[in-house]
Design a protein around this motif. Structure first.
Motif, PDB file in Angstrom:
ATOM      1  N   GLN A 276      51.385  47.269  41.495  1.00 35.23           N
ATOM      2  CA  GLN A 276      50.805  47.745  42.914  1.00 35.23           C
ATOM      3  C   GLN A 276      49.025  47.659  42.634  1.00 35.23           C
ATOM      4  O   GLN A 276      48.729  47.577  43.824  1.00 35.23           O
ATOM      5  N   LEU A 277      48.640  47.578  41.526  1.00 42.27           N
ATOM      6  CA  LEU A 277      47.208  47.820  41.444  1.00 42.27           C
ATOM      7  C   LEU A 277      46.553  46.466  41.187  1.00 42.27           C
ATOM      8  O   LEU A 277      46.962  45.704  40.484  1.00 42.27           O
ATOM      9  N   LEU A 278      45.398  46.097  41.987  1.00 38.41           N
ATOM     10  CA  LEU A 278      44.999  44.617  41.933  1.00 38.41           C
ATOM     11  C   LEU A 278      43.412  45.231  42.130  1.00 38.41           C
ATOM     12  O   LEU A 278      42.861  45.762  42.793  1.00 38.41           O
ATOM     13  N   LEU A 279      42.610  44.563  40.927  1.00 36.69           N
ATOM     14  CA  LEU A 279      41.167  44.760  40.747  1.00 36.69           C
ATOM     15  C   LEU A 279      40.550  43.367  41.130  1.00 36.69           C
ATOM     16  O   LEU A 279      41.149  42.187  40.900  1.00 36.69           O
ATOM     17  N   THR A 280      39.421  43.566  42.246  1.00 30.38           N
ATOM     18  CA  THR A 280      38.839  42.470  42.694  1.00 30.38           C
ATOM     19  C   THR A 280      37.322  42.744  42.461  1.00 30.38           C
ATOM     20  O   THR A 280      36.754  43.840  42.522  1.00 30.38           O
ATOM     21  N   GLY A 281      36.637  41.500  42.353  1.00 35.35           N
ATOM     22  CA  GLY A 281      35.175  41.351  42.159  1.00 35.35           C
ATOM     23  C   GLY A 281      34.279  40.492  42.909  1.00 35.35           C
ATOM     24  O   GLY A 281      35.077  39.513  43.125  1.00 35.35           O
ATOM     25  N   SER A 282      33.137  40.808  43.648  1.00 32.64           N
ATOM     26  CA  SER A 282      32.672  40.118  44.659  1.00 32.64           C
ATOM     27  C   SER A 282      31.331  39.672  44.486  1.00 32.64           C
ATOM     28  O   SER A 282      30.374  40.559  43.729  1.00 32.64           O
ATOM     29  N   SER A 283      30.763  38.749  45.366  1.00 37.45           N
ATOM     30  CA  SER A 283      29.324  38.581  45.257  1.00 37.45           C
ATOM     31  C   SER A 283      28.519  39.546  46.046  1.00 37.45           C
ATOM     32  O   SER A 283      27.349  39.645  45.986  1.00 37.45           O
ATOM     33  N   ASP A 284      29.200  40.485  46.673  1.00 40.91           N
ATOM     34  CA  ASP A 284      28.645  41.511  47.344  1.00 40.91           C
ATOM     35  C   ASP A 284      28.262  42.976  46.381  1.00 40.91           C
ATOM     36  O   ASP A 284      27.869  43.783  46.824  1.00 40.91           O
ATOM     37  N   LYS A 285      28.304  42.375  45.025  1.00 39.85           N
ATOM     38  CA  LYS A 285      27.917  43.235  43.862  1.00 39.85           C
ATOM     39  C   LYS A 285      29.058  44.534  43.810  1.00 39.85           C
ATOM     40  O   LYS A 285      28.458  45.506  43.084  1.00 39.85           O
ATOM     41  N   THR A 286      30.101  44.377  44.427  1.00 36.83           N
ATOM     42  CA  THR A 286      31.305  45.726  44.116  1.00 36.83           C
ATOM     43  C   THR A 286      32.507  45.039  43.612  1.00 36.83           C
ATOM     44  O   THR A 286      32.756  44.050  43.475  1.00 36.83           O
ATOM     45  N   VAL A 287      32.879  46.127  42.772  1.00 35.31           N
ATOM     46  CA  VAL A 287      34.511  45.893  42.214  1.00 35.31           C
ATOM     47  C   VAL A 287      35.337  46.944  42.873  1.00 35.31           C
ATOM     48  O   VAL A 287      34.892  47.983  42.922  1.00 35.31           O
ATOM     49  N   LYS A 288      36.483  46.556  43.177  1.00 33.25           N
ATOM     50  CA  LYS A 288      37.298  47.578  44.133  1.00 33.25           C
ATOM     51  C   LYS A 288      38.749  47.287  43.391  1.00 33.25           C
ATOM     52  O   LYS A 288      39.052  46.224  43.127  1.00 33.25           O
ATOM     53  N   LEU A 289      39.102  48.516  43.137  1.00 31.18           N
ATOM     54  CA  LEU A 289      40.519  48.691  42.787  1.00 31.18           C
ATOM     55  C   LEU A 289      41.493  48.878  44.110  1.00 31.18           C
ATOM     56  O   LEU A 289      41.224  50.015  44.719  1.00 31.18           O
ATOM     57  N   ILE A 290      42.425  48.208  44.293  1.00 31.58           N
ATOM     58  CA  ILE A 290      43.305  48.079  45.428  1.00 31.58           C
ATOM     59  C   ILE A 290      44.720  48.741  45.200  1.00 31.58           C
ATOM     60  O   ILE A 290      45.272  48.048  44.105  1.00 31.58           O
ATOM     61  N   ASP A 291      45.277  49.683  45.873  1.00 32.94           N
ATOM     62  CA  ASP A 291      46.456  49.792  45.904  1.00 32.94           C
ATOM     63  C   ASP A 291      47.443  49.172  46.711  1.00 32.94           C
ATOM     64  O   ASP A 291      47.036  49.613  47.871  1.00 32.94           O
ATOM     65  N   CYS A 292      47.932  48.329  46.614  1.00 37.20           N
ATOM     66  CA  CYS A 292      48.983  47.387  47.437  1.00 37.20           C
ATOM     67  C   CYS A 292      49.737  48.147  48.317  1.00 37.20           C
ATOM     68  O   CYS A 292      50.142  47.410  49.158  1.00 37.20           O
ATOM     69  N   ARG A 293      50.267  49.151  47.956  1.00 37.04           N
ATOM     70  CA  ARG A 293      51.163  49.854  48.605  1.00 37.04           C
ATOM     71  C   ARG A 293      50.747  50.413  50.117  1.00 37.04           C
ATOM     72  O   ARG A 293      51.234  50.524  50.884  1.00 37.04           O
ATOM     73  N   PHE A 294      49.314  50.706  49.971  1.00 36.49           N
ATOM     74  CA  PHE A 294      48.432  51.432  51.145  1.00 36.49           C
ATOM     75  C   PHE A 294      47.641  50.325  51.604  1.00 36.49           C
ATOM     76  O   PHE A 294      47.047  50.394  52.508  1.00 36.49           O
ATOM     77  N   GLN A 295      47.492  49.319  50.810  1.00 36.25           N
ATOM     78  CA  GLN A 295      46.350  48.070  51.407  1.00 36.25           C
ATOM     79  C   GLN A 295      45.250  48.765  51.370  1.00 36.25           C
ATOM     80  O   GLN A 295      44.304  48.567  52.469  1.00 36.25           O
ATOM     81  N   GLN A 296      44.440  49.602  50.781  1.00 34.84           N
ATOM     82  CA  GLN A 296      43.259  50.318  50.692  1.00 34.84           C
ATOM     83  C   GLN A 296      42.614  50.494  49.502  1.00 34.84           C
ATOM     84  O   GLN A 296      43.142  50.464  48.230  1.00 34.84           O
ATOM     85  N   SER A 297      41.303  50.731  49.522  1.00 32.16           N
ATOM     86  CA  SER A 297      40.634  50.885  48.104  1.00 32.16           C
ATOM     87  C   SER A 297      40.631  51.988  47.653  1.00 32.16           C
ATOM     88  O   SER A 297      40.489  52.976  48.310  1.00 32.16           O
ATOM     89  N   ALA A 298      41.389  52.130  46.555  1.00 33.57           N
ATOM     90  CA  ALA A 298      41.373  53.356  45.664  1.00 33.57           C
ATOM     91  C   ALA A 298      40.410  53.931  45.182  1.00 33.57           C
ATOM     92  O   ALA A 298      39.838  55.289  45.309  1.00 33.57           O
TER      93      ALA A 298
END
Length: 444
Positions: A276-298
């Motif tokens: 359920q855990l997805l790690l994402t990195g962006s040009s907005d200078k942030t890394v976010k860990l998403i719990d896809c069961r709730f579709q929100q940034s943990a």
């Protein structure tokens, strides 16, 4: 020859005798007509169209008098071969069955395949290499022409019922391109001209899509892909349109769309064990860990530079690594927001990070500064081990062979790919030879 992306296929996955696609003349004509307008526009945008005086080019061959040649002259009739047809010429005569049994086309149980995305002079191709660690064979097994520039490629080991024809096997690759859709190709098929499926919400671009969705697909280039190994039919895609999409590959449908970043999403990766855990990195200078069961940034992390790459460390499941635009590499633990360590790895952007599947702590960083560096990050510390100058220009991508702890493949700006055995470097071999070896297969 710029190499934009690459991935490995483990041993024992590919079929020993790949199937050959066969198309009728009507099918080929239809494919050509479908892609002609798009190809024409691409050529014009790249200023590759040139005006050629065909009559001048062909005049030297005197084709207008072709039918007037002496029909009794067999030397002219058959050229310099002196054979009435190809079947009589032993130098080129080869039946279809003999061709399929050729040792060059057969994939052995101890062979790895590597899929490489190549763009050269406006032509886009997936080159499929064969590698054998015992014989040291390394050559192009076959290639697949693709309509758009490949930006990312991910191997999929999932059984999918594309087009209602039953399971298509388990040797597929998903390819993200400069267009907004994702093509899926069967690597066990040679001479193929079309993907087995396309992931998009736009029906006009996807005649092979088996399911429709009210959710919108990507509207810009697909920059990264990650296959969910615990849930094998799930694929995540990152795009320049600032979104992340979760796909059900078996149904070729969108499961959910995540819009948690404010700029293009450069990189993403599923957790190797926690589905359920997805790690994402962006040009907005942030890394976010998403719990896809709730579709929100943990939890999220803010850095001072754009994020180029994020990867998990499977030897330490709570640890992940970040490669950034300023050339630095950062390690964090998901249980808190404290940085474990930071490497000032390169003078230019970090373009890729690769961790060995078998050897604990063996990290390779690649950069636009044309170098690759070997590090030891075992026990959550960092130590520089070796530097490689590969003579392939800026390095765009890298990946460890899933069945060999020391073999890594690089793709760069020129000179095609570079296959490197790191243990041939004495400093690397002596440093890692006594390191912990994993018995877990992370690639499948």
């Amino acid at each position: 020859m710029p190499i934009s992306c690459l991935c490995w296929i483990p041993k024992g996955v590919a079929k020993s005798h790949p199937r050959k696609s066969k198309y009728s003349s009507e099918s080929i004509l239809k494919i050509v007509q479908e892609h002609r307008d798009a190809a024409f526009q691409t050529c014009r945008s790249n200023e590759l169209l040139t005006q050629v005086d065909t009559d001048v080019e062909l005049s030297e061959y005197n084709l207008q008098d072709y039918d007037q040649e002496d029909k009794n002259d067999t030397r002219k009739m058959y050229g310099n071969n002196f054979f009435e047809n190809n079947n009589m010429d032993p130098s080129i005569c080869r039946s279809e069955s003999e061709s399929e049994d050729s040792s060059d086309i057969v994939v052995g149980p101890n062979d790895n395949l590597a899929v490489v995305g190549v763009t050269y002079n406006g032509t886009n191709t997936l080159e499929v290499y064969l590698y054998n660690d015992e014989s040291q064979d390394w050559y192009i097994h076959h290639d697949i022409p693709v309509p758009n520039c490949p930006l990312c490629v991910e191997w999929l080991d999932c059984c999918s019922n594309f087009n209602g024809n039953g399971c298509n096997g388990s040797n597929l690759v998903a390819v993200g391109t400069t267009k907004s859709f994702i093509n899926i190709w069967d690597i066990d098929v040679v001479n193929c001209l079309e993907p087995v499926a396309t992931l998009t919400s736009n029906g006009k671009d996807d005649k092979l899509q088996s399911g429709k969705s009210s959710l919108k697909g990507h509207s810009n280039s697909v920059l990264d892909l990650s296959w969910n190994r615990p849930i094998r039919t799930v694929l995540a895609s990152a795009s320049a349109d600032h979104s992340v999409i979760i796909w059900d590959v078996s149904l070729t449908k969108i499961s959910s769309v995540l819009s948690h970043h404010l700029d293009k999403v450069q990189s993403l990766q599923w957790h190797p064990f926690e589905a359920q855990l997805l790690l994402t990195g962006s040009s907005d200078k942030t890394v976010k860990l998403i719990d896809c069961r709730f579709q929100q940034s943990a939890i999220d992390w803010n850095l001072s530079n754009e994020i180029e790459k994020v990867i998990w460390n499977p030897f330490y499941p709570t640890m992940f690594l970040i490669g950034s635009y300023d050339g630095s590499v950062h390690a964090f633990d998901v249980r808190n927001k404290d940085r474990i360590f930071q490497l000032d790895a390169h003078d230019m952007p970090v373009t890729d990070l690769a961790l060995s599947y078998q050897t604990e702590g063996l990290l390779v960083t690649s950069s636009a500064d044309r170098t690759a560096k070997v590090w030891d990050i075992a026990k959550k510390t960092s130590k520089f081990v070796n530097l490689k100058n590969l003579d392939i220009g800026s390095i765009y991508c890298s990946c460890f062979c899933p069945d060999d702890a020391s073999v890594i493949l690089f793709g760069g700006q020129k000179n095609s790919v570079s296959l490197v055995n790191l243990y041939q470097e004495l400093s690397v071999f002596s440093h890692f030879r006594n390191k912990k070896q994993s018995s877990i297969t992370f690639n499948r």
